[in-house]
Design a protein around this motif. Structure first.
Motif, PDB file in Angstrom:
ATOM      1  N   THR A 210       0.825  -1.207   0.000  1.00 40.54           N
ATOM      2  CA  THR A 210       0.000   0.000   0.000  1.00 40.54           C
ATOM      3  C   THR A 210       0.857   1.254   0.000  1.00 40.54           C
ATOM      4  OG1 THR A 210      -1.746  -1.163   1.210  1.00 40.54           O
ATOM      5  CG2 THR A 210      -1.828   1.236   1.226  1.00 40.54           C
ATOM      6  N   TYR A 211       1.899   1.261   0.828  1.00 39.75           N
ATOM      7  CA  TYR A 211       2.798   2.409   0.858  1.00 39.75           C
ATOM      8  C   TYR A 211       3.477   2.614  -0.499  1.00 39.75           C
ATOM      9  CZ  TYR A 211       2.419   2.418   5.997  1.00 39.75           C
ATOM     10  OH  TYR A 211       1.963   2.484   7.298  1.00 39.75           O
ATOM     11  N   LEU A 212       3.858   1.512  -1.133  1.00 36.54           N
ATOM     12  CA  LEU A 212       4.500   1.631  -2.455  1.00 36.54           C
ATOM     13  C   LEU A 212       3.542   2.239  -3.472  1.00 36.54           C
ATOM     14  CD1 LEU A 212       6.469  -1.730  -2.915  1.00 36.54           C
ATOM     15  CD2 LEU A 212       7.188   0.370  -1.788  1.00 36.54           C
ATOM     16  N   LEU A 213       2.302   1.777  -3.454  1.00 38.59           N
ATOM     17  CA  LEU A 213       1.327   2.239  -4.445  1.00 38.59           C
ATOM     18  C   LEU A 213       1.048   3.731  -4.330  1.00 38.59           C
ATOM     19  CD1 LEU A 213      -1.294  -0.663  -4.327  1.00 38.59           C
ATOM     20  CD2 LEU A 213       0.362  -0.196  -6.144  1.00 38.59           C
ATOM     21  N   ALA A 217       7.224   4.384  -5.555  1.00 33.03           N
ATOM     22  CA  ALA A 217       7.159   2.924  -5.601  1.00 33.03           C
ATOM     23  C   ALA A 217       8.522   2.283  -5.838  1.00 33.03           C
ATOM     24  CB  ALA A 217       6.165   2.479  -6.669  1.00 33.03           C
ATOM     25  N   ALA A 218       9.284   2.813  -6.775  1.00 30.13           N
ATOM     26  CA  ALA A 218      10.572   2.199  -7.115  1.00 30.13           C
ATOM     27  C   ALA A 218      11.537   2.265  -5.933  1.00 30.13           C
ATOM     28  CB  ALA A 218      11.173   2.886  -8.343  1.00 30.13           C
ATOM     29  N   ASP A 219      11.615   3.439  -5.286  1.00 27.54           N
ATOM     30  CA  ASP A 219      12.503   3.576  -4.130  1.00 27.54           C
ATOM     31  C   ASP A 219      12.024   2.693  -2.979  1.00 27.54           C
ATOM     32  OD1 ASP A 219      14.094   5.367  -5.470  1.00 27.54           O
ATOM     33  OD2 ASP A 219      13.194   7.146  -4.557  1.00 27.54           O
ATOM     34  N   TRP A 221      10.278  -0.088  -3.110  1.00 26.32           N
ATOM     35  CA  TRP A 221      10.532  -1.502  -3.401  1.00 26.32           C
ATOM     36  C   TRP A 221      12.014  -1.840  -3.218  1.00 26.32           C
ATOM     37  CZ3 TRP A 221       8.968  -6.129  -3.397  1.00 26.32           C
ATOM     38  CH2 TRP A 221       9.551  -7.121  -4.191  1.00 26.32           C
ATOM     39  N   ARG A 222      12.876  -0.941  -3.644  1.00 25.39           N
ATOM     40  CA  ARG A 222      14.311  -1.166  -3.503  1.00 25.39           C
ATOM     41  C   ARG A 222      14.696  -1.234  -2.015  1.00 25.39           C
ATOM     42  NH1 ARG A 222      15.416   2.037  -7.424  1.00 25.39           N
ATOM     43  NH2 ARG A 222      15.616   3.887  -6.110  1.00 25.39           N
ATOM     44  N   CYS A 223      14.148  -0.331  -1.222  1.00 28.07           N
ATOM     45  CA  CYS A 223      14.444  -0.329   0.214  1.00 28.07           C
ATOM     46  C   CYS A 223      13.877  -1.570   0.895  1.00 28.07           C
ATOM     47  CB  CYS A 223      13.872   0.928   0.858  1.00 28.07           C
ATOM     48  SG  CYS A 223      14.661   2.466   0.326  1.00 28.07           S
ATOM     49  N   TRP A 224      12.686  -1.959   0.498  1.00 28.50           N
ATOM     50  CA  TRP A 224      12.065  -3.159   1.066  1.00 28.50           C
ATOM     51  C   TRP A 224      12.960  -4.372   0.840  1.00 28.50           C
ATOM     52  CZ3 TRP A 224       6.377  -4.854  -0.471  1.00 28.50           C
ATOM     53  CH2 TRP A 224       6.055  -6.029   0.213  1.00 28.50           C
ATOM     54  N   ARG A 225      13.383  -4.568  -0.371  1.00 28.04           N
ATOM     55  CA  ARG A 225      14.194  -5.748  -0.692  1.00 28.04           C
ATOM     56  C   ARG A 225      15.535  -5.732   0.027  1.00 28.04           C
ATOM     57  NH1 ARG A 225      14.877  -6.696  -6.887  1.00 28.04           N
ATOM     58  NH2 ARG A 225      15.877  -8.559  -6.046  1.00 28.04           N
ATOM     59  N   ALA A 226      16.182  -4.586   0.093  1.00 31.68           N
ATOM     60  CA  ALA A 226      17.535  -4.516   0.637  1.00 31.68           C
ATOM     61  C   ALA A 226      17.562  -4.380   2.155  1.00 31.68           C
ATOM     62  CB  ALA A 226      18.282  -3.346  -0.005  1.00 31.68           C
ATOM     63  N   GLN A 227      16.611  -3.661   2.725  1.00 32.73           N
ATOM     64  CA  GLN A 227      16.717  -3.281   4.131  1.00 32.73           C
ATOM     65  C   GLN A 227      15.831  -4.090   5.068  1.00 32.73           C
ATOM     66  OE1 GLN A 227      15.691   0.851   3.747  1.00 32.73           O
ATOM     67  NE2 GLN A 227      17.717   1.449   2.998  1.00 32.73           N
ATOM     68  N   ALA A 228      14.678  -4.543   4.591  1.00 29.39           N
ATOM     69  CA  ALA A 228      13.767  -5.275   5.475  1.00 29.39           C
ATOM     70  C   ALA A 228      14.422  -6.504   6.116  1.00 29.39           C
ATOM     71  CB  ALA A 228      12.502  -5.670   4.719  1.00 29.39           C
ATOM     72  N   GLY A 243       7.861   1.996   3.645  1.00 30.37           N
ATOM     73  CA  GLY A 243       7.292   3.306   3.937  1.00 30.37           C
ATOM     74  C   GLY A 243       8.316   4.419   3.852  1.00 30.37           C
ATOM     75  N   ALA A 244       9.507   4.181   4.406  1.00 26.35           N
ATOM     76  CA  ALA A 244      10.556   5.198   4.347  1.00 26.35           C
ATOM     77  C   ALA A 244      10.964   5.467   2.901  1.00 26.35           C
ATOM     78  CB  ALA A 244      11.758   4.752   5.166  1.00 26.35           C
ATOM     79  N   GLY A 245      11.107   4.392   2.110  1.00 22.10           N
ATOM     80  CA  GLY A 245      11.447   4.581   0.704  1.00 22.10           C
ATOM     81  C   GLY A 245      10.355   5.286  -0.061  1.00 22.10           C
ATOM     82  N   ALA A 246       9.104   4.943   0.229  1.00 28.16           N
ATOM     83  CA  ALA A 246       7.974   5.583  -0.450  1.00 28.16           C
ATOM     84  C   ALA A 246       7.894   7.067  -0.131  1.00 28.16           C
ATOM     85  CB  ALA A 246       6.675   4.890  -0.060  1.00 28.16           C
ATOM     86  N   LEU A 247       8.298   7.448   1.083  1.00 25.09           N
ATOM     87  CA  LEU A 247       8.311   8.863   1.471  1.00 25.09           C
ATOM     88  C   LEU A 247       9.569   9.578   1.005  1.00 25.09           C
ATOM     89  CD1 LEU A 247       6.955   8.573   5.138  1.00 25.09           C
ATOM     90  CD2 LEU A 247       5.765   9.626   3.206  1.00 25.09           C
ATOM     91  N   GLY A 248      10.616   8.810   0.682  1.00 26.03           N
ATOM     92  CA  GLY A 248      11.866   9.419   0.251  1.00 26.03           C
ATOM     93  C   GLY A 248      12.645  10.055   1.380  1.00 26.03           C
TER      94      GLY A 248
END
Length: 308
Positions: A210-213, A217-219, A221-228, A243-248
């Motif tokens: 939801t946060y990505l949408l 979204a691209a940032d 998703w990248r943060c989710w994959r690498a940092q989660a 959420g942090a990536g989606a907010l930048g």
């Protein structure tokens, strides 16, 4: 149809100022702890401490879940009970109000008030935080509690109806009270923590989506994959990284908890957050909430048309 009405009630009324059922449940949890916790825990084997905790959460959760199911089946209450119980289970407006107080205090230059009020919604020590630290802590709380206090309750309501919302909210409350990895709760609270993890697994990832949408979204998703995967919580990691990536913005990093410094991995990407980003985080959660409401309403209309 129930979900949008319950969310509207939460938006208009917020939490009940007095006699909130969760306050009473918290007192009941403390009473149960006095009964179930052994006088000499050091003499109890691990398996028995875990069994005590599991039995306690069963006795606390099952009766209220069954009561919600029974009440929702009554013909003269079936249309009211689900709305009321979901309204009580969702804490979106309360979360927004707490965050807004912190945001306004920072905007007005009142760092002391901002430190005090962010301490109401986070467990870390806040007395020495600078403006960026307060903003970071607030945004992390908004993103994580957006999953815990909003989207997970909505998910279980959509899956199981009113009993699902009650089951989830009580489980989440027990985790908040017993799910600590300290000497007292490491084993006694094990069942509460694990059950909450199970209930949050799918909702947390739907929250991240939801946060990505609704953000970058691209940032995200990248943060989710690498940092989660680096985060200490399997459910908070995807939510907060996405959420942090989606907010930048950049979140995470070290923080002090109960006098002990804890190094935490970085989350997100971009500049250090400011008070303005607190408002952006609240709007992200709120837009996501109404997106879920719109999708659930559309699904209900479609199902009704198919069966008409």
């Amino acid at each position: 149809m129930f979900l949008p009405i319950a969310l509207l009630l939460d938006r208009l009324l917020g939490e009940p100022p007095r006699w909130h059922p969760l306050v009473g449940f918290g007192r009941l949890v403390k009473a149960m702890e006095r009964l179930a916790y052994p006088a000499a825990p050091e003499a109890e084997p691990v398996w028995r401490m875990r069994l005590r905790g599991a039995a306690a959460i069963s006795l606390l959760i099952l009766p209220f879940t069954l009561l919600a199911w029974a009440l929702s089946k009554l013909p003269w209450l079936g249309a009211i009970v689900p709305i009321v119980l979901l309204y009580l289970a969702v804490g979106a407006q309360s979360l927004a109000q707490h965050a807004e107080v912190v945001r306004k205090a920072l905007a007005d230059g009142d760092l002391a008030l901002a430190r005090e009020r962010v301490g109401w919604i986070v467990s870390r020590d806040t007395s020495e935080l600078d403006e960026a630290g307060v903003a970071r802590a607030t945004i992390e709380s908004v993103l994580e509690n957006g999953s815990d206090a909003v989207f997970a309750a909505l998910f279980w309501f959509l899956v199981l109806g009113a009993p699902g919302a009650v089951l989830y909210r009580l489980s989440n409350t027990l985790d908040a009270m017993w799910g600590y990895k300290n000497d007292r709760y490491l084993h006694f609270g094990w069942a509460a923590a694990r059950f909450d993890d199970v209930l949050n697994y799918v909702p947390a990832r739907l929250t991240a989506v939801t946060y990505l949408l609704l953000g970058k979204a691209a940032d995200g998703w990248r943060c989710w994959r690498a940092q989660a995967p680096t985060w200490y919580s399997p459910n908070a990691g995807p939510v907060m990284a996405a959420g942090a990536g989606a907010l930048g913005v950049s979140l995470g990093g070290g923080a002090r908890y109960h006098g002990q410094w804890k190094e935490r991995p970085p989350l997100g990407c971009g500049p250090t957050p400011t008070h303005e980003d607190i408002g952006r985080a609240v709007r992200l959660v709120r837009r996501g909430m109404w997106l879920w409401a719109a999708l659930s309403l559309a699904a209900a209309i479609l199902i009704g048309a198919i069966h008409a």
